[in-house]
Scaffold this motif. Structure first.
Motif, mmCIF file in Angstrom:
data_model
loop_
_atom_site.group_PDB
_atom_site.id
_atom_site.type_symbol
_atom_site.label_atom_id
_atom_site.label_comp_id
_atom_site.label_asym_id
_atom_site.label_seq_id
_atom_site.Cartn_x
_atom_site.Cartn_y
_atom_site.Cartn_z
ATOM 1 N N THR A 1 0.845 -1.192 0.000
ATOM 2 C CA THR A 1 0.000 0.000 0.000
ATOM 3 C C THR A 1 0.882 1.243 0.000
ATOM 4 O OG1 THR A 1 -0.175 0.323 2.394
ATOM 5 C CG2 THR A 1 -1.671 -1.289 1.391
ATOM 6 N N GLY A 2 0.323 2.359 -0.439
ATOM 7 C CA GLY A 2 1.162 3.538 -0.604
ATOM 8 C C GLY A 2 2.256 3.298 -1.607
ATOM 9 N N GLY A 3 1.971 2.424 -2.577
ATOM 10 C CA GLY A 3 3.008 1.942 -3.479
ATOM 11 C C GLY A 3 3.337 2.859 -4.633
ATOM 12 N N SER A 4 2.659 4.007 -4.724
ATOM 13 C CA SER A 4 2.894 4.898 -5.851
ATOM 14 C C SER A 4 4.001 5.914 -5.589
ATOM 15 C CB SER A 4 1.601 5.640 -6.219
ATOM 16 O OG SER A 4 1.203 6.510 -5.169
ATOM 17 N N ARG A 5 4.513 5.995 -4.355
ATOM 18 C CA ARG A 5 5.499 7.033 -4.051
ATOM 19 C C ARG A 5 6.374 6.605 -2.886
ATOM 20 N NH1 ARG A 5 2.342 11.702 -0.565
ATOM 21 N NH2 ARG A 5 1.416 10.306 0.965
ATOM 22 N N ASP B 1 13.151 -8.914 -6.422
ATOM 23 C CA ASP B 1 13.403 -10.157 -5.691
ATOM 24 C C ASP B 1 12.520 -11.308 -6.165
ATOM 25 O OD1 ASP B 1 15.315 -8.868 -4.206
ATOM 26 O OD2 ASP B 1 14.094 -8.665 -2.403
ATOM 27 N N GLY B 2 11.704 -11.053 -7.176
ATOM 28 C CA GLY B 2 10.918 -12.126 -7.777
ATOM 29 C C GLY B 2 9.451 -12.170 -7.412
ATOM 30 N N TYR B 3 8.969 -11.189 -6.652
ATOM 31 C CA TYR B 3 7.562 -11.141 -6.292
ATOM 32 C C TYR B 3 6.725 -10.547 -7.431
ATOM 33 C CZ TYR B 3 8.460 -11.991 -1.309
ATOM 34 O OH TYR B 3 8.820 -12.539 -0.102
ATOM 35 N N ALA B 4 5.524 -11.078 -7.597
ATOM 36 C CA ALA B 4 4.489 -10.340 -8.312
ATOM 37 C C ALA B 4 3.928 -9.331 -7.316
ATOM 38 C CB ALA B 4 3.390 -11.278 -8.795
ATOM 39 N N VAL B 5 3.741 -8.093 -7.740
ATOM 40 C CA VAL B 5 3.427 -7.021 -6.802
ATOM 41 C C VAL B 5 2.122 -6.329 -7.164
ATOM 42 C CG1 VAL B 5 4.224 -4.856 -5.782
ATOM 43 C CG2 VAL B 5 5.886 -6.629 -6.369
ATOM 44 N N VAL B 6 1.258 -6.194 -6.175
ATOM 45 C CA VAL B 6 0.090 -5.337 -6.290
ATOM 46 C C VAL B 6 0.463 -3.977 -5.708
ATOM 47 C CG1 VAL B 6 -2.270 -4.912 -5.499
ATOM 48 C CG2 VAL B 6 -1.599 -7.191 -6.281
ATOM 49 N N VAL B 7 0.423 -2.952 -6.528
ATOM 50 C CA VAL B 7 0.768 -1.596 -6.121
ATOM 51 C C VAL B 7 -0.513 -0.902 -5.675
ATOM 52 C CG1 VAL B 7 1.776 0.593 -6.852
ATOM 53 C CG2 VAL B 7 2.683 -1.572 -7.766
ATOM 54 N N GLY B 8 -0.718 -0.822 -4.368
ATOM 55 C CA GLY B 8 -1.892 -0.147 -3.836
ATOM 56 C C GLY B 8 -1.676 1.357 -3.819
ATOM 57 N N TYR B 9 -2.716 2.097 -4.184
ATOM 58 C CA TYR B 9 -2.589 3.557 -4.183
ATOM 59 C C TYR B 9 -3.929 4.172 -3.815
ATOM 60 C CZ TYR B 9 -5.026 3.652 -8.696
ATOM 61 O OH TYR B 9 -5.957 3.513 -9.691
ATOM 62 N N ALA B 10 -3.880 5.381 -3.270
ATOM 63 C CA ALA B 10 -5.103 6.054 -2.830
ATOM 64 C C ALA B 10 -5.740 6.870 -3.942
ATOM 65 C CB ALA B 10 -4.805 6.956 -1.633
ATOM 66 N N GLY B 11 -4.928 7.683 -4.655
ATOM 67 C CA GLY B 11 -5.526 8.558 -5.642
ATOM 68 C C GLY B 11 -4.673 8.873 -6.847
ATOM 69 N N LYS C 1 -1.696 7.891 -12.017
ATOM 70 C CA LYS C 1 -0.568 8.021 -12.937
ATOM 71 C C LYS C 1 0.724 7.518 -12.297
ATOM 72 C CE LYS C 1 1.785 11.466 -15.850
ATOM 73 N NZ LYS C 1 3.150 11.348 -15.299
ATOM 74 N N ALA C 2 0.968 7.928 -11.043
ATOM 75 C CA ALA C 2 2.190 7.497 -10.372
ATOM 76 C C ALA C 2 2.193 5.991 -10.150
ATOM 77 C CB ALA C 2 2.344 8.227 -9.035
ATOM 78 N N ALA C 3 1.032 5.422 -9.805
ATOM 79 C CA ALA C 3 0.949 3.972 -9.616
ATOM 80 C C ALA C 3 1.213 3.237 -10.924
ATOM 81 C CB ALA C 3 -0.420 3.601 -9.060
ATOM 82 N N ALA C 4 0.671 3.776 -12.020
ATOM 83 C CA ALA C 4 0.898 3.159 -13.325
ATOM 84 C C ALA C 4 2.374 3.205 -13.701
ATOM 85 C CB ALA C 4 0.059 3.860 -14.386
ATOM 86 N N GLU C 5 3.044 4.273 -13.324
ATOM 87 C CA GLU C 5 4.479 4.382 -13.616
ATOM 88 C C GLU C 5 5.275 3.323 -12.861
ATOM 89 O OE1 GLU C 5 5.309 8.416 -12.617
ATOM 90 O OE2 GLU C 5 4.557 9.211 -14.531
ATOM 91 N N VAL C 6 4.872 3.025 -11.618
ATOM 92 C CA VAL C 6 5.555 1.970 -10.858
ATOM 93 C C VAL C 6 5.333 0.620 -11.534
ATOM 94 C CG1 VAL C 6 5.732 0.794 -8.626
ATOM 95 C CG2 VAL C 6 5.333 3.261 -8.704
ATOM 96 N N VAL C 7 4.101 0.364 -11.952
ATOM 97 C CA VAL C 7 3.797 -0.890 -12.653
ATOM 98 C C VAL C 7 4.632 -0.992 -13.933
ATOM 99 C CG1 VAL C 7 2.010 -2.161 -13.921
ATOM 100 C CG2 VAL C 7 1.494 -1.148 -11.697
ATOM 101 N N GLU C 8 4.722 0.096 -14.685
ATOM 102 C CA GLU C 8 5.505 0.098 -15.921
ATOM 103 C C GLU C 8 6.983 -0.148 -15.632
ATOM 104 O OE1 GLU C 8 4.663 3.809 -17.783
ATOM 105 O OE2 GLU C 8 2.536 3.323 -18.104
#
Length: 241
Positions: free
Chosen positions: A7-11, A24-34, A37-44
């Motif tokens: 959580t809070g994964g966008s910044r 480290d090999g994890y599939a990651v769910v990037v939780g974000y509040a609002g 765009k920043a969350a999508a950048e982390v995923v990218e």
């Protein structure tokens, strides 16, 4: 495949933790509040490096949205092994001048949010999993103007060992990382250069922490190498006293 929710994964620390866990090999769910765009950048960033990631919007204080985030992780990747709760607020004010609406907002995100995420993780994590909460070294340093923020993080620390004990027999660890002054947007906001320089000189290492410094500790506690560490508050602060 190991799966992490951050959580809070966008910044800031959350972003760095998501990227480190993916490396480290994890599939990651990037939780974000609002900040979609920043969350999508982390995923990218993660997928561009060959990893797997998914952005999911959720208010950590809303138990239904938190449950939906876990559902999304399970549907996409098959389950959840590691949860990092990095979502947080940090408005600063002397206690005598604190707007109690700000206190309510702090409580909702930092304490209720941490509780809601930890509760769902306790219900859902697979054996061998881990919960990593984020506190602050200011619980011990006790800087002026941090009273309300630190009160919420003290609550997070109080529940860390209790939850670890409650999960006896499940092979799930619960720890909290308590960063010192760290160069994130959340920390730097509203501080002048003199204040930043003064804080940077306080640790014996004579610099601010970086989000990556904290993410390395988070990933250690969240992974197999750190699995014998349980019910602890790790003060990752460069030795600041």
């Amino acid at each position: 495949m190991k799966v992490a929710i951050v959580t809070g994964g966008s910044r800031g620390i959350g972003r760095a933790s998501a990227i480190k866990l993916a490396a480290d090999g994890y599939a990651v769910v990037v939780g974000y509040a609002g900040n979609e765009k920043a969350a999508a950048e982390v995923v990218e960033h993660i997928t561009g490096a060959g990893g797997q990631a998914l952005a999911v919007q959720a208010d950590v204080a809303d138990e239904h949205q938190v449950a939906a985030m876990f559902d999304a992780a399970t549907e996409a990747f098959g389950g959840v092994d590691t949860v990092v709760n990095s979502a947080g607020r940090m408005p600063l004010s002397p206690i005598a001048e604190l707007d109690l609406d700000d206190l309510d907002a702090l409580y909702r995100t930092n304490m209720r949010g941490a509780f809601a995420v930890a509760r769902e993780a306790a219900r859902r994590l697979r054996p061998g999993g881990s919960i990593v909460l984020i506190s602050t070294s200011v619980v011990g340093l006790q800087f002026p103007t941090y009273g309300a923020y630190t009160a919420t993080k003290g609550a997070v620390e109080a529940m860390t060992l209790i939850l670890a004990r409650e999960l006896r027999g499940r092979d799930i660890t619960v720890n909290a990382v308590a960063p010192g002054p760290t160069a994130t947007d959340l920390f730097l906001d509203g501080k002048d250069e003199a204040t930043i320089e003064r804080l940077a000189k306080q640790p014996p290492l004579e610099r601010l922490g970086t989000p990556e410094d904290i993410a390395n500790v988070v990933a250690f506690l969240g992974g197999a190498a750190g699995h014998w560490v349980n019910g602890q508050i790790v003060r990752a602060n460069g030795g600041i006293i």
